[in-house]
Design a protein around this motif. Sequence first.
Motif, PDB file in Angstrom:
ATOM      1  N   ALA B  99       0.823  -1.211   0.000  1.00 23.61           N
ATOM      2  CA  ALA B  99       0.000   0.000   0.000  1.00 23.61           C
ATOM      3  C   ALA B  99       0.856   1.258   0.000  1.00 23.61           C
ATOM      4  O   ALA B  99       0.716   2.129   0.852  1.00 23.61           O
ATOM      5  CB  ALA B  99      -0.980   0.000   1.169  1.00 23.61           C
ATOM      6  N   LEU B 100       1.753   1.367  -0.969  1.00 23.72           N
ATOM      7  CA  LEU B 100       2.505   2.610  -1.127  1.00 23.72           C
ATOM      8  C   LEU B 100       1.575   3.681  -1.672  1.00 23.72           C
ATOM      9  O   LEU B 100       0.641   3.376  -2.412  1.00 23.72           O
ATOM     10  CB  LEU B 100       3.676   2.395  -2.091  1.00 23.72           C
ATOM     11  CG  LEU B 100       4.725   1.389  -1.635  1.00 23.72           C
ATOM     12  CD1 LEU B 100       5.886   1.351  -2.623  1.00 23.72           C
ATOM     13  CD2 LEU B 100       5.245   1.719  -0.247  1.00 23.72           C
ATOM     14  N   PHE B 101       1.843   4.941  -1.320  1.00 23.63           N
ATOM     15  CA  PHE B 101       1.024   6.034  -1.845  1.00 23.63           C
ATOM     16  C   PHE B 101       1.342   6.198  -3.329  1.00 23.63           C
ATOM     17  O   PHE B 101       2.482   6.523  -3.681  1.00 23.63           O
ATOM     18  CB  PHE B 101       1.307   7.324  -1.083  1.00 23.63           C
ATOM     19  CG  PHE B 101       1.023   7.203   0.388  1.00 23.63           C
ATOM     20  CD1 PHE B 101      -0.248   6.850   0.834  1.00 23.63           C
ATOM     21  CD2 PHE B 101       2.014   7.429   1.327  1.00 23.63           C
ATOM     22  CE1 PHE B 101      -0.515   6.726   2.190  1.00 23.63           C
ATOM     23  CE2 PHE B 101       1.757   7.305   2.683  1.00 23.63           C
ATOM     24  CZ  PHE B 101       0.485   6.954   3.110  1.00 23.63           C
ATOM     25  N   PRO B 102       0.350   5.984  -4.195  1.00 22.57           N
ATOM     26  CA  PRO B 102       0.663   5.963  -5.628  1.00 22.57           C
ATOM     27  C   PRO B 102       1.020   7.339  -6.183  1.00 22.57           C
ATOM     28  O   PRO B 102       1.629   7.434  -7.237  1.00 22.57           O
ATOM     29  CB  PRO B 102      -0.631   5.444  -6.267  1.00 22.57           C
ATOM     30  CG  PRO B 102      -1.706   5.735  -5.276  1.00 22.57           C
ATOM     31  CD  PRO B 102      -1.060   5.687  -3.928  1.00 22.57           C
ATOM     32  N   HIS B 103       0.635   8.417  -5.469  1.00 17.84           N
ATOM     33  CA  HIS B 103       0.889   9.752  -6.010  1.00 17.84           C
ATOM     34  C   HIS B 103       2.233  10.299  -5.560  1.00 17.84           C
ATOM     35  O   HIS B 103       2.588  11.415  -5.906  1.00 17.84           O
ATOM     36  CB  HIS B 103      -0.232  10.698  -5.595  1.00 17.84           C
ATOM     37  CG  HIS B 103      -0.360  10.868  -4.100  1.00 17.84           C
ATOM     38  ND1 HIS B 103      -0.597   9.820  -3.254  1.00 17.84           N
ATOM     39  CD2 HIS B 103      -0.265  11.957  -3.312  1.00 17.84           C
ATOM     40  CE1 HIS B 103      -0.661  10.267  -2.008  1.00 17.84           C
ATOM     41  NE2 HIS B 103      -0.458  11.556  -2.012  1.00 17.84           N
ATOM     42  N   PHE B 112       7.057  10.159   4.437  1.00 18.63           N
ATOM     43  CA  PHE B 112       5.687  10.577   4.752  1.00 18.63           C
ATOM     44  C   PHE B 112       5.464  10.872   6.239  1.00 18.63           C
ATOM     45  O   PHE B 112       4.828  11.852   6.595  1.00 18.63           O
ATOM     46  CB  PHE B 112       4.683   9.513   4.291  1.00 18.63           C
ATOM     47  CG  PHE B 112       3.258   9.985   4.318  1.00 18.63           C
ATOM     48  CD1 PHE B 112       2.703  10.563   3.192  1.00 18.63           C
ATOM     49  CD2 PHE B 112       2.484   9.875   5.459  1.00 18.63           C
ATOM     50  CE1 PHE B 112       1.398  11.022   3.201  1.00 18.63           C
ATOM     51  CE2 PHE B 112       1.180  10.334   5.481  1.00 18.63           C
ATOM     52  CZ  PHE B 112       0.641  10.906   4.347  1.00 18.63           C
TER      53      PHE B 112
END
Lengths: 509, 353
Positions: B99-103, B112
């Motif tokens: 679940a890496l932040f895609p943006h 982060f």
Amino acid sequence: MARPSRIPAVLAVPAAAAVFVGLAPLIYLFDAGFSRGIQGVVDEIMRSRTLWLVVRSLTLTLVVTLASVVIGTSCAWIVVRTSLRGRIALLTLFALPLAIPSYLAAFAWVSWLPGIAGFFGAALVLTIVSYPYVMLPVAAALRATDIALEDVARSLGISPLAAAWRVSLRQVQPAIVGGGLLVALYVVSDFGAVAAMRYETFTWVIYGAYRAGFNPTRAAILALVLVAIAAVLIILERRVRGRTARTRLGRGLNRRSVQVSPRSLRIAAWTWSGIVIGVSVGVPIVSVTSWMRRGTAVTDWGDVALTIRDSFGIGIATALATVLLALPVGIAIARFSGRFTRATEASVYVTHSLPGIVVALSVVYLGISLVRPLYQQVPLLVFGQMIIFLPLVVGAVRNAVEQSTPVLEDVARSLGTSRMATLRRVTIPVALPGIAAGGALALLGAVKELPTTLLLRPTGLETLSTSIWKYSVVSDYGAVGPYAVALMLLAAAPTAVLSTFSVMKAARQ
Amino acid sequence: MSPSTGTPMSLALRLDGLSHSFGAIDVLNDVSLQVPTGHITAVLGPSGVGKTTLLRVISGFETPASGSIEIGGRIVVRDGRSLVEPEQRGVALVPQEGALFPHLSVGENVAFGLPKRRSAQARARVNELLELVGLGGFADRRPEELSGGMQQRVALARALAPSPAIVLLDEPFSALDASLKMSVRDQVVAALRATGASALWVTHDQQEALSTADRVAVMLDNTITQCSEPAQLYSHPVSRRVAEFVGEAVKLVGNVEADGTVTCALGRLPLNGTAPRGIVTVIVRPEQIELDESPNAPHAGTTISTRFYGHDGEIDVRLDSGETVVARLHATRLPRSGDRVHLVVSGQVLAFA
């Protein structure tokens, strides 16, 4: 994982405010409609003229819906199941009428064939602008069904046409019915085409009641009947949509390739496609260009530029306000379950069933009775359009947020980010492309929107849609030309591209 | 239950009598557990036993009906009342599939949770952690350019960056294919050890739990039935269910004698630990059962099937006395189906009433 049901105040409060804004017209309608008590409402509805209106509106709706189902399904079939070349381009052309405002298409036809005005003209124009509502979902559903099933049917000794009819069409039936209901909703809500064709239906009569120095009670009651019809259509459409989603569950990879169609079928398909595109896109484009040739000599280009600026100014204000209002609602629906969310979702759909003319009418009265200084000022116009485009943008926000997993937000919070900061740093940025697309559709929609703009704009302010209306009703098509071309190029074409894009994306998933 | 009651040890996490339910369904039932600072504890249980809910309760996304939680010495839930919001708890999640932040870029993902995430200091910390998980120089990549295993390592670096009181890993490798799983797992464990981080690691994979964790907590029936070091867990399970869940088990009916041995179809065997006298279920591990090639060997049977695994293999034997047992044997010594064999048990066996 199940969505949590307790919704934080950060979202709940603005979502509730948005819902209230969306429902404001209904509150007014009930208040005004029932001012003479329930007996007054019953009397008004039972008047023969009201019943006559119901019959006229429903006849038009039925005819247009059936015609759209036939045209939309056949076009979807051609795009997905034949081996014609350039089928993607064909799909875009078939989807193009979706972006042409009904009043523009209608004026294009009457300027060319004045005798067409009336029932036939209204039915024709509404069919050509609304068949894409059937074509797009049916094309998506057809793509999702396995051609191998038809092969199986043929191996069991059934002819190709019978196999298509008995196997594939049966499977896409929910998409056809759902699309048909959307067409019906479009027709009962439409103001532009029936007004241009001078065919009296609810929307046209409500507008007349307003223009004729108004009988607010009668207008409100007629509007309530119209909302009731629209609400029934919305509820039916929601039911059918739930079924469509389920029938597509659990399919593996489908074979996408189609066999080469026989020559006779290809010729028939090309002919039919040519007729459909010619009637739906060709005639408006040819008409508008011919107006343009007539008009260039007398056109005040400064005026045109000013109108474009004002149209987009109001459009941008509407889009920003609507996105702001839709964000908490869309996020709440995507991320939380529970009673509050269900109620929010339901009221967004109620808002969706409010035809533009009804919203316009109620905002006029709200303006006069509550915020007199704002009446016929830009903020009230933006407010009215915001209500109209709220469901569209809520849907876009919701889809965009649902694309990403809620685990992202959990991770962000476990790393020390507050709820509010998580919305700002994760939820909204991740969903931004989808949200922006929704905002763009609202912007373009606001530029094309007619009834609300007509009723709520400040005196003297003209937009592209009101300019087209103003000159067209007096048949001054030479003057309409530049405005119509501007509207087609600046609003209709981008809308077509954006919606085709989003439909193709949805079909891929 | 946890044996650490002697010397006071600093705890990264302490769960005390946690219970939780969704409507009428109990998901957690009186769960207690302690994770010492700097230790990796695995929670091992079959799927649907409430492991993920346990992590959500610890991280604060669910509030338990009762019980208390202490993280890094601070009470965050007392008697079923949440006192601290998730973002204040100092737990860092490593979910399934990363679940890496895609943006955000890889580097921005790792930064982060850092307080001044654009400072030079933060950048140094990001590089240090990416180096640690073997991804130095990847800071400017986009998450979608990385393989699943790399994404999982970035997710760990992101969790470690703010130096949380405890890292919570939720089946972190279940989405990876088998060949990748082991190497990524070793890298993740090495990174956790190198930073001295405390971790709670939820998994349904026995091998993963037994081979990597300092201590393994077995979760059955919505509660933690045993928490021990891996070897201890395998050799001294506290109940028949734990014995059957951890490792393979051959079950035989037996009778505990006065001298503390147990008699069953495979003879009179020494007991591991104690058991009440009388009829019991005897648990023998398949690797304890060997071929007996001595003359006049007792416990004869017929091989009914064989499974060849490469380095070793298993046979199912129907004993002449009627029971069926499984034996794990060296691959070169596998009898064939239908062969007559004699069996003998080495070492101590378990018995439960």
